[in-house]
Design a protein around this motif. Sequence first.
Motif, PDB file in Angstrom:
ATOM      1  N   SER A  47       5.147   3.430  11.590  1.00  0.00           N
ATOM      2  CA  SER A  47       5.710   3.335  12.938  1.00  0.00           C
ATOM      3  C   SER A  47       4.643   3.186  14.028  1.00  0.00           C
ATOM      4  CB  SER A  47       6.562   4.574  13.243  1.00  0.00           C
ATOM      5  OG  SER A  47       5.743   5.735  13.318  1.00  0.00           O
ATOM      6  N   LEU A  48       3.366   3.368  13.662  1.00  0.00           N
ATOM      7  CA  LEU A  48       2.298   3.252  14.655  1.00  0.00           C
ATOM      8  C   LEU A  48       2.168   1.798  15.122  1.00  0.00           C
ATOM      9  CD1 LEU A  48      -0.492   5.471  13.015  1.00  0.00           C
ATOM     10  CD2 LEU A  48       1.012   6.091  14.915  1.00  0.00           C
ATOM     11  N   GLU A  49       1.856   1.628  16.404  1.00  0.00           N
ATOM     12  CA  GLU A  49       1.696   0.294  16.976  1.00  0.00           C
ATOM     13  C   GLU A  49       0.539  -0.445  16.303  1.00  0.00           C
ATOM     14  OE1 GLU A  49       1.303  -1.812  21.404  1.00  0.00           O
ATOM     15  OE2 GLU A  49       0.915   0.342  21.163  1.00  0.00           O
ATOM     16  N   HIS A  50       0.716  -1.721  16.041  1.00  0.00           N
ATOM     17  CA  HIS A  50      -0.259  -2.632  15.430  1.00  0.00           C
ATOM     18  C   HIS A  50      -0.404  -2.440  13.922  1.00  0.00           C
ATOM     19  CE1 HIS A  50      -1.323  -3.673  19.497  1.00  0.00           C
ATOM     20  NE2 HIS A  50      -1.805  -2.483  19.752  1.00  0.00           N
ATOM     21  N   VAL A  51       0.355  -1.509  13.321  1.00  0.00           N
ATOM     22  CA  VAL A  51       0.314  -1.346  11.866  1.00  0.00           C
ATOM     23  C   VAL A  51       1.265  -2.345  11.226  1.00  0.00           C
ATOM     24  CG1 VAL A  51       0.870   0.185   9.937  1.00  0.00           C
ATOM     25  CG2 VAL A  51      -0.376   1.067  11.906  1.00  0.00           C
ATOM     26  N   LYS A  52       0.733  -3.177  10.313  1.00  0.00           N
ATOM     27  CA  LYS A  52       1.541  -4.212   9.650  1.00  0.00           C
ATOM     28  C   LYS A  52       2.356  -3.609   8.514  1.00  0.00           C
ATOM     29  CE  LYS A  52       1.163  -8.913   7.844  1.00  0.00           C
ATOM     30  NZ  LYS A  52       0.228 -10.031   7.559  1.00  0.00           N
ATOM     31  N   ASN A  53       1.684  -2.840   7.660  1.00  0.00           N
ATOM     32  CA  ASN A  53       2.384  -2.133   6.593  1.00  0.00           C
ATOM     33  C   ASN A  53       1.506  -1.022   6.041  1.00  0.00           C
ATOM     34  OD1 ASN A  53       0.678  -3.265   4.401  1.00  0.00           O
ATOM     35  ND2 ASN A  53       1.707  -5.186   4.935  1.00  0.00           N
ATOM     36  N   VAL A  54       2.111  -0.140   5.266  1.00  0.00           N
ATOM     37  CA  VAL A  54       1.391   0.976   4.645  1.00  0.00           C
ATOM     38  C   VAL A  54       1.694   0.956   3.155  1.00  0.00           C
ATOM     39  CG1 VAL A  54       1.095   3.472   4.534  1.00  0.00           C
ATOM     40  CG2 VAL A  54       1.508   2.367   6.741  1.00  0.00           C
ATOM     41  N   ILE A  55       0.659   0.970   2.322  1.00  0.00           N
ATOM     42  CA  ILE A  55       0.835   0.963   0.876  1.00  0.00           C
ATOM     43  C   ILE A  55       0.680   2.384   0.344  1.00  0.00           C
ATOM     44  CG2 ILE A  55       0.018   0.018  -1.322  1.00  0.00           C
ATOM     45  CD1 ILE A  55      -1.103  -2.350   0.269  1.00  0.00           C
ATOM     46  N   TYR A  56       1.731   2.864  -0.318  1.00  0.00           N
ATOM     47  CA  TYR A  56       1.691   4.186  -0.948  1.00  0.00           C
ATOM     48  C   TYR A  56       2.738   4.232  -2.051  1.00  0.00           C
ATOM     49  CZ  TYR A  56       2.473   9.123  -1.803  1.00  0.00           C
ATOM     50  OH  TYR A  56       2.628  10.341  -2.420  1.00  0.00           O
ATOM     51  N   LEU A  57       2.319   4.581  -3.265  1.00  0.00           N
ATOM     52  CA  LEU A  57       3.236   4.720  -4.392  1.00  0.00           C
ATOM     53  C   LEU A  57       3.149   6.151  -4.909  1.00  0.00           C
ATOM     54  CD1 LEU A  57       2.455   1.371  -6.248  1.00  0.00           C
ATOM     55  CD2 LEU A  57       4.402   1.868  -4.765  1.00  0.00           C
ATOM     56  N   GLN A  58       4.268   6.860  -4.808  1.00  0.00           N
ATOM     57  CA  GLN A  58       4.278   8.291  -5.120  1.00  0.00           C
ATOM     58  C   GLN A  58       3.999   8.580  -6.585  1.00  0.00           C
ATOM     59  OE1 GLN A  58       7.998  10.301  -4.114  1.00  0.00           O
ATOM     60  NE2 GLN A  58       6.846  11.833  -2.995  1.00  0.00           N
ATOM     61  N   ASP A  59       4.382   7.659  -7.454  1.00  0.00           N
ATOM     62  CA  ASP A  59       4.210   7.888  -8.894  1.00  0.00           C
ATOM     63  C   ASP A  59       2.994   7.177  -9.471  1.00  0.00           C
ATOM     64  OD1 ASP A  59       5.168   5.388  -8.481  1.00  0.00           O
ATOM     65  OD2 ASP A  59       6.725   5.455 -10.045  1.00  0.00           O
ATOM     66  N   ASP A  60       2.087   6.744  -8.605  1.00  0.00           N
ATOM     67  CA  ASP A  60       0.884   6.031  -9.042  1.00  0.00           C
ATOM     68  C   ASP A  60      -0.340   6.875  -8.706  1.00  0.00           C
ATOM     69  OD1 ASP A  60      -1.300   4.317  -9.415  1.00  0.00           O
ATOM     70  OD2 ASP A  60      -0.136   2.547  -8.868  1.00  0.00           O
ATOM     71  N   GLU A  61      -1.203   7.120  -9.713  1.00  0.00           N
ATOM     72  CA  GLU A  61      -2.382   7.967  -9.496  1.00  0.00           C
ATOM     73  C   GLU A  61      -3.411   7.343  -8.561  1.00  0.00           C
ATOM     74  OE1 GLU A  61      -4.290   9.339 -13.002  1.00  0.00           O
ATOM     75  OE2 GLU A  61      -2.849  10.966 -13.300  1.00  0.00           O
ATOM     76  N   THR A  62      -3.246   6.058  -8.297  1.00  0.00           N
ATOM     77  CA  THR A  62      -4.137   5.407  -7.340  1.00  0.00           C
ATOM     78  C   THR A  62      -3.892   5.957  -5.931  1.00  0.00           C
ATOM     79  OG1 THR A  62      -4.067   3.400  -8.667  1.00  0.00           O
ATOM     80  CG2 THR A  62      -4.916   3.173  -6.421  1.00  0.00           C
ATOM     81  N   LYS A  91      -3.021   9.417  -0.833  1.00  0.00           N
ATOM     82  CA  LYS A  91      -3.834   8.380  -0.185  1.00  0.00           C
ATOM     83  C   LYS A  91      -2.954   7.220   0.268  1.00  0.00           C
ATOM     84  CE  LYS A  91      -6.391   5.446  -2.532  1.00  0.00           C
ATOM     85  NZ  LYS A  91      -7.440   4.887  -3.397  1.00  0.00           N
ATOM     86  N   TYR A  92      -3.160   6.804   1.524  1.00  0.00           N
ATOM     87  CA  TYR A  92      -2.371   5.715   2.106  1.00  0.00           C
ATOM     88  C   TYR A  92      -3.302   4.593   2.560  1.00  0.00           C
ATOM     89  CZ  TYR A  92       1.133   9.441   2.371  1.00  0.00           C
ATOM     90  OH  TYR A  92       1.995  10.461   2.062  1.00  0.00           O
ATOM     91  N   MET A  93      -2.927   3.358   2.196  1.00  0.00           N
ATOM     92  CA  MET A  93      -3.692   2.186   2.631  1.00  0.00           C
ATOM     93  C   MET A  93      -2.944   1.542   3.796  1.00  0.00           C
ATOM     94  SD  MET A  93      -6.287   2.067   0.536  1.00  0.00           S
ATOM     95  CE  MET A  93      -6.902   0.401   0.662  1.00  0.00           C
ATOM     96  N   ILE A  94      -3.521   1.627   4.992  1.00  0.00           N
ATOM     97  CA  ILE A  94      -2.875   1.120   6.199  1.00  0.00           C
ATOM     98  C   ILE A  94      -3.436  -0.260   6.530  1.00  0.00           C
ATOM     99  CG2 ILE A  94      -2.432   1.565   8.649  1.00  0.00           C
ATOM    100  CD1 ILE A  94      -3.052   4.540   8.029  1.00  0.00           C
ATOM    101  N   ASN A  95      -2.582  -1.244   6.575  1.00  0.00           N
ATOM    102  CA  ASN A  95      -2.987  -2.597   6.966  1.00  0.00           C
ATOM    103  C   ASN A  95      -2.657  -2.820   8.429  1.00  0.00           C
ATOM    104  OD1 ASN A  95      -3.968  -3.532   4.433  1.00  0.00           O
ATOM    105  ND2 ASN A  95      -1.857  -3.695   3.711  1.00  0.00           N
ATOM    106  N   VAL A  96      -3.686  -3.140   9.211  1.00  0.00           N
ATOM    107  CA  VAL A  96      -3.545  -3.339  10.655  1.00  0.00           C
ATOM    108  C   VAL A  96      -3.511  -4.832  10.946  1.00  0.00           C
ATOM    109  CG1 VAL A  96      -4.558  -2.830  12.923  1.00  0.00           C
ATOM    110  CG2 VAL A  96      -4.835  -1.210  11.038  1.00  0.00           C
ATOM    111  N   SER A  97      -2.608  -5.247  11.843  1.00  0.00           N
ATOM    112  CA  SER A  97      -2.464  -6.672  12.173  1.00  0.00           C
ATOM    113  C   SER A  97      -3.472  -7.088  13.235  1.00  0.00           C
ATOM    114  CB  SER A  97      -1.039  -6.961  12.653  1.00  0.00           C
ATOM    115  OG  SER A  97      -0.699  -6.098  13.724  1.00  0.00           O
ATOM    116  N   ALA A  98      -4.736  -6.769  13.001  1.00  0.00           N
ATOM    117  CA  ALA A  98      -5.838  -7.148  13.896  1.00  0.00           C
ATOM    118  C   ALA A  98      -7.123  -6.993  13.112  1.00  0.00           C
ATOM    119  CB  ALA A  98      -5.858  -6.271  15.143  1.00  0.00           C
ATOM    120  N   ASN A  99      -8.203  -7.682  13.533  1.00  0.00           N
ATOM    121  CA  ASN A  99      -9.435  -7.624  12.750  1.00  0.00           C
ATOM    122  C   ASN A  99     -10.155  -6.285  12.891  1.00  0.00           C
ATOM    123  OD1 ASN A  99     -11.542  -7.688  14.864  1.00  0.00           O
ATOM    124  ND2 ASN A  99     -10.779  -9.746  15.278  1.00  0.00           N
TER     125      ASN A  99
END
Length: 381
Positions: free
Chosen positions: A87-102, A110-118
Amino acid sequence: MKKLADWIVDKKGLIFLFVAILTVVAVLGIFKTNINYDMSKYLPSYSSVKKGMELMAEEYGDMSAITVMFDDLSEKEQTERKTELESLEHVKNVIYLQDDETYQKKNHSKYMINVSANTYSEEARKVLQSIKDTYGDSAYLCGAVVDNDMMVNTLLEEIPVIAVIAVVIIFAILFLLCNSWVEPFLYMCCIGIAIILNMGSNVFLPSVSFMTFAVGALLQMGLSMDYSIMLMNRYNQEKKKQADSVLSMKKALTNAFSAITSSSVTTIVGLLVLLFMSFKIGQDMGIVLAKGVFISLLCIFTVLPGLVVVFDKAMAKTHKKSLEFNMKPLMRFAGKIRFVSVPLIILVTIAAVFLKNGMEIIYVKTFDNPDQTKIEEAFGM
């Protein structure tokens, strides 16, 4: 030059007024200057890194990533946290899988946040700051956006401290070597005005790198201070011949003009050579610093003469004995060994060229991020 020197000294009041107005305008210009935090923009066009970044931007658009880890979240909080980050501004998507040890391992999430800016954009820094403001110390952060933010903040925090140390050292040296307690303040006042004018005039450039903006003032002060001293020394020489401060300054300006100008021109040309660097940060720094030295030169020829004449009596009242060094023995020694020293210096220079080519270059991470260590301990490299 004599007529110009006469006009500068006689019209010092008008010059002070004009410079004061320019200084006020320059202060406003400093806050309007476009500061660039994206160092990748200075990479040469043939750089494989730049080509790769341009290709990725063309295929996927501007994007950057922030990795964030939280500890001791319940299963419900883990999924809620993903929604909150999305929900944060400029965040494109967040990758998180609850059943994945990654992404979920023991009590670590651990969350991988993709921002729609360089990586170097203001938008990416705003996302990072929003996470810090919302979650505080409970969020462990790493990634290129975090590293860039740490570098910028560290530099901006340390430069003022370095500037204070530099000013203190310069004042200490000037107090030891000047003939009056007032002289150092006149030098610093003149250079200070030149620095403000230079920084304010950067508003007319498309942008200035944050690195140039941070260190430009210090470098300008170091490169320009000696011109003030040269003019003052000439003034003191003329003052010994006649007591009149106005006449002494007019003669000092006329006689010192060629020496100061030739010295400054070599500095300006040397700085302009930076324009030919393939790494374009050289162009950025070269233009700003060459402009700064030129502005310092103008201030030394216009502002300093008026200040010296106005404060001449104050300098006379605060006259003191300066620290002097007898350089004659050293010069005699240098003259005697010239037939040995010159060939020796040539040989050392040639050897240095060959040694330089065999020098190993290593790259180290300057800014340690303890959060990254925590994340790597939990999930590996």
